[in-house]
Design an enzyme around this catalytic site. Structure first.
Site, PDB file in Angstrom:
ATOM      1  N   GLU A  28      12.212  54.412  74.075  1.00  7.19           N
ATOM      2  CA  GLU A  28      13.562  54.152  73.904  1.00  7.19           C
ATOM      3  C   GLU A  28      14.164  53.906  75.240  1.00  7.19           C
ATOM      4  OE1 GLU A  28      15.965  57.004  71.252  1.00  7.19           O
ATOM      5  OE2 GLU A  28      17.824  56.046  71.969  1.00  7.19           O
ATOM      6  N   ASN A 171      18.644  53.210  62.513  1.00 12.99           N
ATOM      7  CA  ASN A 171      17.769  54.537  62.874  1.00 12.99           C
ATOM      8  C   ASN A 171      18.350  55.730  62.245  1.00 12.99           C
ATOM      9  OD1 ASN A 171      16.365  55.931  65.137  1.00 12.99           O
ATOM     10  ND2 ASN A 171      18.257  56.695  65.634  1.00 12.99           N
ATOM     11  N   GLU A 172      19.054  56.475  62.755  1.00 11.13           N
ATOM     12  CA  GLU A 172      19.382  57.802  61.776  1.00 11.13           C
ATOM     13  C   GLU A 172      20.807  57.380  61.333  1.00 11.13           C
ATOM     14  OE1 GLU A 172      18.512  60.957  64.548  1.00 11.13           O
ATOM     15  OE2 GLU A 172      16.440  60.955  64.160  1.00 11.13           O
ATOM     16  N   TYR A 237      12.083  66.755  65.013  1.00  9.12           N
ATOM     17  CA  TYR A 237      11.641  67.445  66.127  1.00  9.12           C
ATOM     18  C   TYR A 237      11.836  68.834  65.645  1.00  9.12           C
ATOM     19  CZ  TYR A 237      12.571  62.923  68.078  1.00  9.12           C
ATOM     20  OH  TYR A 237      12.585  61.747  68.684  1.00  9.12           O
ATOM     21  N   GLU A 286       9.608  58.853  64.431  1.00  9.67           N
ATOM     22  CA  GLU A 286       9.984  59.890  65.659  1.00  9.67           C
ATOM     23  C   GLU A 286       9.421  61.381  65.138  1.00  9.67           C
ATOM     24  OE1 GLU A 286      13.837  59.779  67.147  1.00  9.67           O
ATOM     25  OE2 GLU A 286      14.233  57.721  66.716  1.00  9.67           O
TER      26      GLU A 286
HETATM   27  O1  AHR Z   1      16.968  63.071  70.925  1.00  8.66           O
HETATM   28  C1  AHR Z   1      16.630  61.653  70.920  1.00  8.66           C
HETATM   29  C2  AHR Z   1      17.088  60.959  69.650  1.00  8.66           C
HETATM   30  O2  AHR Z   1      16.539  61.766  68.437  1.00  8.66           O
HETATM   31  C3  AHR Z   1      16.748  59.562  69.123  1.00  8.66           C
HETATM   32  O3  AHR Z   1      17.392  58.516  70.102  1.00  8.66           O
HETATM   33  C4  AHR Z   1      17.269  59.632  67.628  1.00  8.66           C
HETATM   34  O4  AHR Z   1      16.742  58.577  67.005  1.00  8.66           O
HETATM   35  C5  AHR Z   1      16.945  60.964  67.255  1.00  8.66           C
HETATM   36  O5  AHR Z   1      17.897  61.641  66.817  1.00  8.66           O
END
Ligand code: AHR
Length: 504
Positions: A28, A171-172, A237, A286
């Site tokens: 990114e 994206n999100e 994450y 991701e």
């Molecule tokens: O922390 C990075 C971000 O995490 C990315 O840009 C996004 O896609 C996700 O929320």
């Protein structure tokens, strides 16, 4: 007397052939991933196009199969047309609130993918962008010569189409933090209209769209677009650190290895409910144990000066923070993806270079972090056919979540694979225990004599890490040994292993 855990290859069909795109990556326009990361014109280590040759070599070594770009949050206010051709003006990146030099755009990205020999995977702007801007991007990249944008690409010195097969719509955009965030209804409509125009330009393009394991969001998406998209995009994450750069300990990271397939199971159920499970696959595009650190940006209280919201991003670059916890977790997640290879066809580690990535760059070279060696191990030593294993007598160990909640996790995580080309078996075996060597028995189903060896990613303690001039985590190959019948294996504590078994 505790029994030795047994892992046995079931007779009957395998779980399927995993896509090599399970070992994909993401990059990114954030901090030092592009500028000062893979793209560093003027550095003596960079080639004539400005790409770091040491980074390119490291990416080729782990055979990066697909590379998602340019974001991530960055993309939701990115306008690709400003970043092609000879005239480039730096622009203000409203997502990360910095000036982007704008010397790296579509053509530099495609050139990077050709140098690494990976598939490009472009994420489009569904924040402030439009269906037309997205489909114009496809014209520029994929039409041979018809229309304004294919002609523009040719005028920019690229007579041949770029053949970008994979595209993500947005994206999100479900997240309040995303520029141009959408409601579920708005999302379903925008994706439908964008997919229609994009497929009109290139019906062979494969389109993904952001999804959550959130029912309403996915129902609207699948109801509107089930026949127009090919992938559903999931992100996760586990150790979120956007505002507080506080790392989950080894013990807390092992707690994250429970229920790694939660989002996959939920989306699988939804796809089956819509009868789409044979048509749409999951792109886990991701993922990382460690969320990125970027305080005072994704909150309504924005940082006012550099010290509040830009300088802290350097904390992502502390190599000592990426330990065997990252390696062991990542191996368990890759095992989960392989086990779901019938539905998960792509995954992108976020990111590949710097931030929380597996390759760290500095002006004189690179550092291969612990997660890099896990990708090296999985990509170069595991088979492509995923076997159906069953486990017996696997014990558990107590851990705690980052919130302090006690949990039990299975100590061993074993994936069975086979090389379809020659029948060699390869088992990815993870010992999560922080201090104990663990034995297990593999009932491989191989009749007669075989040779076996173990390849291990390991550091002496759970906190082992690699840094400039400091190497604690390595990949090492064991010798081949002859054997017959069941195979007893001893796994070092906090280790990631592949045991290969080759019939003689
Ligand atoms: O922390 C990075 C971000 O995490 C990315 O840009 C996004 O896609 C996700 O929320």
């Amino acid at each position: 007397m505790k029994k030795t855990p047994q892992f046995s290859v079931r007779t009957g069909p395998s779980l399927g052939l995993r896509s090599e795109m399970l070992y994909g990556h993401f990059i990114e326009h954030f901090h030092r991933q592009i500028y000062g990361g893979v793209y560093d014109p003027g550095n003596p280590l960079s080639d004539e196009d400005g790409f770091r040759t040491d980074v390119l070599e490291a990416m080729r070594r782990i055979r990066v199969p697909i590379l998602r770009w340019p974001g991530g949050c960055f993309v939701s206010s990115y306008h690709w047309k400003k970043a092609v051709g000879p005239e480039r003006t730096p622009f203000f990146d409203k997502a990360w609130r910095v000036e982007d030099p704008n010397s790296f755009g579509t053509n530099e990205y495609v050139r990077l993918c050709r140098k690494v020999d990976c598939e490009p995977y472009i994420c489009t702007n569904a924040g402030t962008g439009t269906a037309e801007e997205m489909s114009d991007w496809l014209e520029y990249c994929n039409l041979p010569s018809e229309g304004e944008y294919a002609r523009l690409r040719i005028a920019h010195g690229f007579p041949e189409p770029h053949h970008v097969r994979y595209w993500s719509i947005g994206n999100e955009n479900y997240g309040w933090w995303e520029i141009g965030a959408k409601t579920a209804e708005e999302w379903g409509r925008l994706v439908l209209e964008s997919a229609k125009m994009m497929k009109h330009v290139d019906p062979t393009a494969e389109l993904s769209a952001a999804a959550l394991a959130d029912i309403d969001w996915n129902v609207s998406l699948l109801k509107n677009c089930g026949q127009h998209i090919d992938w559903i995009s999931i992100h996760k994450y586990w150790n979120l650190m956007a505002n507080e750069n506080v790392f989950a300990t080894y013990d807390e990271s092992m707690a994250c290895t429970n229920d790694l397939d939660t989002e996959i199971r939920k989306v699988r159920g939804l796809l089956e409910a819509f009868g789409l499970e044979k048509r749409i696959r999951i792109a886990y595009d991701e993922w990382n144990l460690r969320g990125w650190h970027h305080p005072n940006v994704h909150t309504l209280r924005q940082g006012v000066d550099r010290e509040e919201y830009i300088t802290p991003r350097d904390l992502n670059d502390r190599n000592q923070d990426y330990t065997m916890a990252d390696a062991v977790f990542s191996a368990c997640f890759l095992n989960t993806l392989n086990r779901n290879c019938d539905l998960v066809g792509m995954a992108c580690f976020a990111p590949v270079v710097n931030t929380r990535g597996c390759i760290f760059t500095h002006p004189e070279g690179i550092v291969l972090r612990s997660t890099y060696h896990v990708f090296d191990l999985y990509v170069n030593y595991l088979g492509d056919e995923v076997l159906n294993l069953w486990a017996e007598d696997v014990d558990t160990m107590p851990v705690h979540t980052k919130e302090g909640r006690p949990e039990d996790v299975e100590v061993l995580d074993v994936l069975g694979t086979r090389f379809s080309k020659d029948g060699t078996l390869a088992f990815a075996a993870v010992n999560k225990h922080p201090s104990e060597t663990k034995e297990l028995t593999l009932n491989t189903g191989v009749h007669g004599v075989y040779r076996s060896r173990r390849i291990t990613v390991w550091g002496e303690c759970t906190e082992s890490y690699n840094d400039i001039g400091h190497t604690e985590v390595t990949l090492s190959e064991g010798a081949w040994r002859k054997g017959e019948g069941s195979l007893r294996v001893r796994l070092l504590p906090h280790s990631v292993n592949v045991i290969q078994v080759r019939p003689v």
